[in-house]
Design an enzyme around this catalytic site. Structure first.
Site, short mmCIF file in Angstrom:
data_model
loop_
_atom_site.label_atom_id
_atom_site.label_comp_id
_atom_site.label_asym_id
_atom_site.label_seq_id
_atom_site.Cartn_x
_atom_site.Cartn_y
_atom_site.Cartn_z
N ARG A 62 79.37 29.33 83.93
CA ARG A 62 79.90 30.00 84.53
C ARG A 62 79.77 29.78 86.07
O ARG A 62 77.86 28.91 86.31
CB ARG A 62 80.48 31.36 84.54
CG ARG A 62 81.09 32.17 85.27
CD ARG A 62 81.86 33.20 84.50
NE ARG A 62 80.08 34.05 85.05
CZ ARG A 62 80.58 35.63 84.47
NH1 ARG A 62 82.04 35.60 84.05
NH2 ARG A 62 79.98 36.75 84.15
N ARG A 80 85.50 51.53 82.08
CA ARG A 80 84.04 50.67 80.63
C ARG A 80 83.68 52.06 80.17
O ARG A 80 82.43 52.01 79.70
CB ARG A 80 82.55 50.22 82.04
CG ARG A 80 83.11 48.99 82.03
CD ARG A 80 82.19 47.73 82.69
NE ARG A 80 82.46 46.81 83.65
CZ ARG A 80 81.70 45.99 83.62
NH1 ARG A 80 80.47 46.13 83.14
NH2 ARG A 80 82.15 45.08 84.65
N ARG A 103 75.98 33.02 88.98
CA ARG A 103 75.34 34.29 89.97
C ARG A 103 74.32 34.67 88.76
O ARG A 103 73.94 34.12 87.92
CB ARG A 103 76.47 35.65 88.85
CG ARG A 103 77.75 35.72 89.60
CD ARG A 103 79.03 36.64 88.69
NE ARG A 103 78.33 37.96 87.99
CZ ARG A 103 78.88 38.54 87.22
NH1 ARG A 103 80.12 38.23 87.28
NH2 ARG A 103 78.20 39.13 86.76
N ARG A 109 73.00 42.43 79.02
CA ARG A 109 74.46 42.82 79.27
C ARG A 109 75.74 43.25 78.27
O ARG A 109 76.57 43.96 77.86
CB ARG A 109 75.28 41.97 80.61
CG ARG A 109 74.15 42.27 82.00
CD ARG A 109 74.35 41.31 82.52
NE ARG A 109 75.87 40.23 82.93
CZ ARG A 109 75.97 39.23 83.07
NH1 ARG A 109 74.80 38.48 82.90
NH2 ARG A 109 76.93 39.12 84.06
N LYS A 137 87.81 36.99 80.82
CA LYS A 137 88.62 38.80 81.74
C LYS A 137 89.13 38.08 83.33
O LYS A 137 90.63 37.65 83.37
CB LYS A 137 88.09 40.27 81.59
CG LYS A 137 87.78 40.81 80.33
CD LYS A 137 87.14 42.54 80.86
CE LYS A 137 85.84 41.72 81.63
NZ LYS A 137 84.52 40.73 80.95
P1 ADP Z 1 79.68 41.56 84.34
O1 ADP Z 1 79.71 40.19 84.20
O2 ADP Z 1 77.79 42.44 83.99
O3 ADP Z 1 80.48 42.90 83.52
P2 ADP Z 1 80.74 42.42 86.59
O4 ADP Z 1 80.81 41.41 87.82
O5 ADP Z 1 81.89 43.41 85.75
O6 ADP Z 1 79.72 41.86 85.67
O7 ADP Z 1 80.10 43.74 87.71
C1 ADP Z 1 78.94 43.51 87.54
C2 ADP Z 1 77.85 44.55 88.09
O8 ADP Z 1 78.57 45.49 89.14
C3 ADP Z 1 78.36 45.49 87.01
O9 ADP Z 1 76.52 44.91 85.91
C4 ADP Z 1 77.62 47.04 87.25
O10 ADP Z 1 76.60 47.28 87.69
C5 ADP Z 1 79.35 46.29 87.84
N1 ADP Z 1 80.14 47.19 87.19
C6 ADP Z 1 80.89 46.84 87.77
N2 ADP Z 1 82.05 47.53 86.90
C7 ADP Z 1 81.57 49.04 85.96
C8 ADP Z 1 82.31 49.81 85.81
N3 ADP Z 1 83.26 50.16 85.49
N4 ADP Z 1 81.67 51.01 85.78
C9 ADP Z 1 80.63 50.93 86.88
N5 ADP Z 1 79.98 49.97 87.03
C10 ADP Z 1 80.63 48.47 87.52
P1 ADP Z 2 85.42 37.33 82.24
O1 ADP Z 2 85.55 37.78 83.61
O2 ADP Z 2 85.62 38.00 81.01
O3 ADP Z 2 83.14 37.95 81.97
P2 ADP Z 2 85.00 34.81 82.90
O4 ADP Z 2 86.49 34.36 82.93
O5 ADP Z 2 84.71 34.60 84.28
O6 ADP Z 2 84.59 36.07 81.99
O7 ADP Z 2 84.94 33.20 82.34
C1 ADP Z 2 84.11 33.32 81.82
C2 ADP Z 2 83.37 31.67 81.84
O8 ADP Z 2 84.56 31.13 80.11
C3 ADP Z 2 83.55 30.72 83.23
O9 ADP Z 2 83.06 29.99 83.34
C4 ADP Z 2 85.86 30.21 82.54
O10 ADP Z 2 85.36 29.32 83.40
C5 ADP Z 2 85.12 30.16 80.85
N1 ADP Z 2 85.99 30.29 80.26
C6 ADP Z 2 87.73 31.36 80.37
N2 ADP Z 2 87.72 31.02 79.17
C7 ADP Z 2 87.68 30.39 78.86
C8 ADP Z 2 88.66 29.28 77.68
N3 ADP Z 2 89.96 30.36 76.63
N4 ADP Z 2 88.05 28.57 77.23
C9 ADP Z 2 86.58 28.45 77.02
N5 ADP Z 2 86.57 28.02 78.14
C10 ADP Z 2 86.62 29.70 79.16
#
Ligand code: ADP
Ligand code: ADP
Ligand code: ZN
Length: 225
Positions: free
Chosen positions: A133, A94, A166, A178, A19
């Protein structure tokens, strides 16, 4: 700008589905900002704001921050000038309560969700992606040590900032938890948009550029270039 011309695009997909990676590409393509609730919370945590203090404990446990806090933060972000043409929502809504809050917010502005994209990826691939990542401390751009490495190891291509892993990506048990929460809370939201006829499912296991082309095509198909 009138409501119809605005694009509010939601990206759905489990953690690691791509995403954030895709939201950044779409932001450059369509000229509307990525709004990632996780990035906003992490920013507030780092700056030690009131909001950051509120969210901290929930984030550390991998739980959702309460809806009132999250909805208010999103409303504030979407009200800013750079988001007047719309936004790419990443990580929000979410749960169904957040989806309804978003609907109400947009309706007040004469707008609506124009498209929801579900990026589908198998669990085995999600684990490979999350464990490799790396994230830029400065601009939050994401990389992967194998699948999408930066030009120079440990350094962001976009801004030169340092890359880090992270904490919640370091532990496979935490990652699985998660993913479980995501499936439980968010699959009903995906169904909600499917029933409304605005959902497109994309194969997220293809290379990054191919996934991007498929998403852009789906958006342009529905709403024009
Ligand atoms: P993840 O990879 O766990 O989806 P995010 O970067 O999207 O990580 O979010 C990190 C943390 O921020 C989540 O574990 C949650 O605690 C909080 N968070 C993110 N988006 C939302 C949301 N839409 N509603 C509630 N909490 C959120
Ligand atoms: P999300 O925001 O859904 O958690 P990220 O965009 O952070 O996902 O992507 C998760 C990991 O996978 C990152 O390390 C990113 O560089 C890698 N990644 C994203 N898209 C692809 C793909 N199409 N093929 C291989 N690796 C990918
Ligand atoms: Zn950067």
């Amino acid at each position: 700008m009138n409501g119809e011309a605005r694009r509010y695009i939601i990206l759905f997909g489990a953690q690691g589905s791509g995403k954030g990676t895709q939201a950044r590409l779409l932001q450059d393509h369509f000229g509307i900002p990525q709004v990632a609730t996780g990035d906003l919370f992490r920013y507030n945590l780092k700056e030690e704001t009131e909001l950051g203090r509120l969210a901290k404990a929930y984030m550390e446990r991998g739980e959702l921050v309460p809806d009132e806090v999250t909805n208010a933060m999103v409303q504030d972000r979407l009200s800013r000038t750079d988001a007047q043409g719309g936004a790419i929502l990443d990580g929000y809504p979410r749960n169904l309560n957040q989806a309804r809050a978003l609907d109400d917010m947009l309706a007040e502005w004469g707008a609506r969700v124009t498209q929801a994209i579900y990026i589908e990826v198998s669990e085995a691939e999600l684990l490979r992606r999350l464990t490799g990542r790396r994230v830029c401390r400065e601009c939050q751009a994401t990389y992967h040590v194998v699948f999408n490495p930066p030009r120079e190891e440990g350094v962001c291509d976009r801004c030169g900032g340092p890359l880090y892993q992270r904490d919640d990506d370091k532990d496979e048990v935490a990652i699985r938890r998660r993913l479980e929460i995501y499936m439980q809370e968010t699959l009903p939201v995906i169904e909600y948009y499917r029933r409304r006829g605005v959902l497109t499912t994309i194969d997220g296991e293809a290379p990054i550029d191919d996934v991007n082309r498929a998403i852009v095509a789906a958006i342009v198909d529905r709403q024009g270039p």
